[in-house]
Enzyme design. Sequence first.
Site, PDB file in Angstrom:
ATOM      1  N   THR A  10       0.913  -1.132   0.000  1.00 37.15           N
ATOM      2  CA  THR A  10       0.000   0.000   0.000  1.00 37.15           C
ATOM      3  C   THR A  10       0.953   1.182   0.000  1.00 37.15           C
ATOM      4  O   THR A  10       2.152   0.999   0.171  1.00 37.15           O
ATOM      5  CB  THR A  10      -0.896  -0.037   1.266  1.00 37.15           C
ATOM      6  OG1 THR A  10      -1.737  -1.185   1.191  1.00 37.15           O
ATOM      7  CG2 THR A  10      -1.767   1.189   1.424  1.00 37.15           C
TER       8      THR A  10
ATOM      9  N   GLU B  50      -8.574  -6.574  -3.637  1.00 37.57           N
ATOM     10  CA  GLU B  50      -9.199  -6.139  -2.395  1.00 37.57           C
ATOM     11  C   GLU B  50     -10.348  -7.029  -1.915  1.00 37.57           C
ATOM     12  O   GLU B  50     -10.802  -6.889  -0.778  1.00 37.57           O
ATOM     13  CB  GLU B  50      -9.728  -4.708  -2.550  1.00 37.57           C
ATOM     14  CG  GLU B  50      -8.662  -3.645  -2.738  1.00 37.57           C
ATOM     15  CD  GLU B  50      -7.812  -3.432  -1.501  1.00 37.57           C
ATOM     16  OE1 GLU B  50      -8.119  -4.026  -0.455  1.00 37.57           O
ATOM     17  OE2 GLU B  50      -6.837  -2.668  -1.596  1.00 37.57           O
TER      18      GLU B  50
ATOM     19  N   ASN C 165      -3.892  -3.503  -2.504  1.00 32.02           N
ATOM     20  CA  ASN C 165      -3.840  -4.555  -1.487  1.00 32.02           C
ATOM     21  C   ASN C 165      -2.473  -5.226  -1.485  1.00 32.02           C
ATOM     22  O   ASN C 165      -1.499  -4.586  -1.113  1.00 32.02           O
ATOM     23  CB  ASN C 165      -4.979  -5.560  -1.638  1.00 32.02           C
ATOM     24  CG  ASN C 165      -5.215  -6.346  -0.342  1.00 32.02           C
ATOM     25  OD1 ASN C 165      -4.858  -5.883   0.745  1.00 32.02           O
ATOM     26  ND2 ASN C 165      -5.793  -7.511  -0.448  1.00 32.02           N
TER      27      ASN C 165
ATOM     28  N   GLY D 100       1.056  -1.188   5.305  1.00 32.94           N
ATOM     29  CA  GLY D 100       1.420  -2.224   6.249  1.00 32.94           C
ATOM     30  C   GLY D 100       0.278  -3.098   6.712  1.00 32.94           C
ATOM     31  O   GLY D 100       0.356  -3.699   7.780  1.00 32.94           O
TER      32      GLY D 100
ATOM     33  N   ASP E 170     -10.129  -8.482   1.473  1.00 34.11           N
ATOM     34  CA  ASP E 170     -10.347  -7.703   2.682  1.00 34.11           C
ATOM     35  C   ASP E 170     -11.745  -7.876   3.263  1.00 34.11           C
ATOM     36  O   ASP E 170     -12.025  -7.410   4.364  1.00 34.11           O
ATOM     37  CB  ASP E 170     -10.088  -6.210   2.411  1.00 34.11           C
ATOM     38  CG  ASP E 170      -8.619  -5.842   2.589  1.00 34.11           C
ATOM     39  OD1 ASP E 170      -7.824  -6.749   2.926  1.00 34.11           O
ATOM     40  OD2 ASP E 170      -8.266  -4.673   2.379  1.00 34.11           O
TER      41      ASP E 170
END
Length: 560
Positions: A370, A409, A390, A461, A412
């Site tokens: 990211t 993504e 991502n 992170g 997520d």
Amino acid sequence: MRSLWPQCLFVLLFPLVVCAAAETQSGPGRAAVASAHQLATEAGLKIMADGGNAFDAAVAVASTLAVVEPQSSGIGGGFFMLIRRASDGREVMIDARETAPAAVNEAMYVDEDGKPNRDASINGPTSSGIPGEPAGLAWVAEHYGKLPLKASLAPAIAHARNGYQPDARFLRELDRRSEVIARYPASAAILLPGGKVPQAGWTFKQPELASTLERIAADGADSFYKGAIAQQLVKAVRGAGGNWVAEDLASYQVKEREPIVVNYGDWRVVSAPPPSSGGVAIGEMFNILSGYDLDKVDAAQRYHYIIEAMRRAFRDRNEYLGDPDFVEMPLRQLLSPDYAAGLRASIRADKATPSDMLPSVLRRDPGMHTTHFSIIDAEGNLVACTSTVNLAFGSGFIAEGTGVLLNNEMDDFALVAGAPNAYGLIGSDANAVAPGKRMLSSMSPSFVMGPERVAVLGSPGGSTIITQVFEGMLAFIDGKSAAEITAQPRYHEQHMPDLVFMEPGAFGDEATEKALEARGHTLQPRGPWGFMNVVTWDLKSGELEAASDPRGDSGLGKVE
């Protein structure tokens, strides 16, 4: 201004000449940009030198990062951009997060044994949400910038068309994802010339991406979401097994959301609201710690209280948070000082709380996949923007004919309730996948504002973004400089797994580590993580300081 050499990476400060009508009493009269790549920082500074403001610069930095740091962000991904406009004090978060396609099928992400299908959720077009970055960039330019979108996208277009030499971090991450990238002919043709990972010194040109950006610059975001580009994206995704349809792109909307704001003593903390989990977790941690005088306890006791606050905030993050357009969240309760007092009462001064003893909640290694940048301009406008695809190089899938590398993504979401995602985070039904829904994120672009000093900060992170930003805020409140904040060793607790991850030296000395272990904390050493970018502003002297994370290895820094 004191030099930050050599701690500062890719940070440039310089005096700006701006028209008198644009100057304000509160502005520093100078501008600062901290980003993960020198070319992106230079793009932002050039746009401001040409008469743009921080918001124009943000468009230039984000789009340039999309070209020169595709392992971390891109127009096939999304972002959260926290802004503060100096002229009227308006604070808002621009939500350009990706959304799930309408034909989302949960069964696609589950194996026959009921376990998560990791390949489907992180590789190829089945892992890709509908991108938000093109719409977000156009929104910022139209509603907050001073220059046309075409001007702010010009540096990115030039770098895509003329090429640049990728750094060691790019090539290292490309090597790690090369097997997946090689599955897709359009991706391999662009990223693996000759079928191999390029060597240092390679000039990376992206003419298809340059053409896509030129269309957006000329015709706005509609050219991406409703025009020929949209048709190419849908055709490519469906041809490779994905399930996008034209309406997924045509119906995408940018959202403006009210930031999370909490007070911690004399400090005002402003951070990202849901569908980011960062602001709520950070606010909850500050509220818990407000009941302690951290300056009057020893180092081990201070770290113990901070770790316990992290544990409780992440428990609530996993339990309650999701897309505010789809789920009701008890934000007033979670951010209440009374609720924090109850959580604080459950913390023993002499003993860690086992995470599985915290009631009513479901039960990898963070990287730099990211990117974040921070900007303060001559007028005093603030921008903190975290953007992403991502994992490294996102899905690994480039839509043929567009040059657009798509995100991954979808991972997520809580695709299987109670099962961890790539960052070890566990979700509940609040973050279950649904058509058009935005997946929960840890991206935490933030401001810290005090009587005499202001900081703009954020980092990549994964799940560690939240604790990185929180620890950076605490360091800023304690008086540390931007360079000291980005360089300080980090630690992280996210409720599950019940471990305290730590960089070497995170707790200062071995005695403090032993004291934490004696309280029941399980310390887990791990290599460095994050790529924090911080800009600070001394309101009394007007001095600006900017620093990028020394953990990055992309080259030398520069301060002017």
